[in-house]
Design a protein around this motif. Structure first.
Motif, short mmCIF file in Angstrom:
data_model
loop_
_atom_site.label_atom_id
_atom_site.label_comp_id
_atom_site.label_asym_id
_atom_site.label_seq_id
_atom_site.Cartn_x
_atom_site.Cartn_y
_atom_site.Cartn_z
N CYS A 260 13.45 38.16 -40.12
CA CYS A 260 12.67 38.05 -41.35
C CYS A 260 12.95 36.66 -41.93
O CYS A 260 14.09 36.34 -42.26
N SER B 85 13.15 39.05 -54.40
CA SER B 85 12.25 40.03 -53.79
C SER B 85 10.84 39.77 -54.31
O SER B 85 10.63 38.97 -55.23
N ARG C 161 14.69 42.71 -43.29
CA ARG C 161 14.36 42.38 -44.68
C ARG C 161 15.60 42.50 -45.57
O ARG C 161 15.83 41.66 -46.45
#
Length: 332
Positions: free
Chosen positions: A5, A241, A86
């Motif tokens: 990621c 995020s 992630r």
């Protein structure tokens, strides 16, 4: 580890660099899932065999090439699946890849707060914490039936699997060719973002940024004689995020008022409660020539008046600059 990621550290208003960075990732594997405005998931199982390097070694090569060719640093998380990659990204930092091995999944997850698990929202986390299930280790040890009573049958089963490191996700190649289409032939990438000076809590400031972004997109669409079929909103938070939501428009349009209403709708649907927002990005997608688009006629004189005013405003901006005409809410 087979999944990386990647989050590129793009400067504000530099989202147009993403297509080139996605091309860089495609040099390693064709399995690339774009995560606008600044990231991607890549499956490097084939690349590990082809290049004879581990996922962590490939991550180092990607970082070096990104810096050398584009002047953009990146943070990379590696894991057996997309969810774990992630989560690993959140612990990564520039120059150091955070890698979760298959043998280390349990150790990686156990001490993390339950809210760190993708898909666990504020309400679910609060419910679990009320019953003492405040870490993923405790959630993993809880009976499945207990979790299903607390959060529902399907959600409880998914929560139990994820807390135990079961990652059923996969990398879905989605937007690489789409980005090329939007950036080819000299056509500008119809996307924009608004970076706040500080982490912003005020919803009024959020809406003001959305209004500004929608006005800019509408103006740029009309300048290149295009309309868009859908709008995508990405909200980036203080903890790095982000949340992305898309909505298909009732009809293809470049009308700023329609884009603004849709952007507001996407924002309201997020239901943010005192969220510390760092940036807001808006993208117009599904571009087609304006001459090929149909428009539902209305008997509302206000709509026709607004479109005529918009045409006049576009001519004024073209002559005197983008700030010559703007909504009163932005001029204040």
């Amino acid at each position: 580890m087979t999944i990386l990621c990647v989050r590129f550290q793009l400067p504000p208003m530099y989202e147009a660099a993403l297509p080139g960075l996605l091309d860089l990732l495609e040099e390693f594997t064709p399995v690339v899932e774009a995560l606008p405005p600044d990231g991607a998931l890549i499956d490097v199982r084939g690349a590990e065999r082809y290049f004879g390097r581990s996922a962590v070694e490939l991550a180092s090569v990607i970082r070096v090439r990104s810096l050398a060719l584009h002047g953009v640093d990146c943070m990379i998380g590696a894991g057996p699946g997309p969810m774990l990659a992630r989560m690993a990204l959140r612990d990564a930092r520039p120059g150091v890849t955070c890698a979760v091995t298959e043998d280390g999944v349990r150790e990686f997850l156990d001490a993390k707060p339950v809210a760190a698990l993708p898909g666990v929202g504020t309400a679910t986390a609060r419910t679990l914490c009320e019953y003492g299930l405040d870490t993923l280790g405790r959630v993993a040890a809880a009976p499945l039936a207990t979790l299903q009573r607390l959060v529902g049958a399907k959600a409880g089963r998914e929560l139990h699997e994820k807390a135990n490191g079961v990652d059923r996700g996969r990398v879905v190649p989605n937007a690489v060719s789409h980005f090329r289409l939007r950036s080819s032939g000299g056509t500008p990438l119809l996307a924009t973002d608004r970076l706040f000076d500080r982490d912003e809590l005020d919803p009024r400031r959020h809406r003001r940024a959305l209004l500004s972004a929608a006005e800019e997109l509408g103006s740029r669409l009309r300048a290149v004689e295009k309309v868009c079929r859908s709008l995508t909103l990405t909200v980036r938070y203080a903890d790095r995020s982000s949340t992305t939501r898309s909505r298909t428009l009732g009809e293809p349009t470049a009308h700023s008022a329609d884009l603004t209403r849709t952007a507001y709708g996407l924002y309201e649907a997020l239901g943010l409660q005192r969220a510390r927002v760092r940036a807001i990005a808006l993208r117009a997608e599904g571009l087609t020539p304006a001459e090929q688009a149909s428009h539902q006629l209305t008997f509302d004189p206000a709509d026709e008046k607004a479109r005529r005013v918009e045409e006049v405003a576009d001519r004024a901006r073209a002559k005197f600059g983008p700030r010559a005409v703007m909504p009163g809410a932005l001029a204040a």
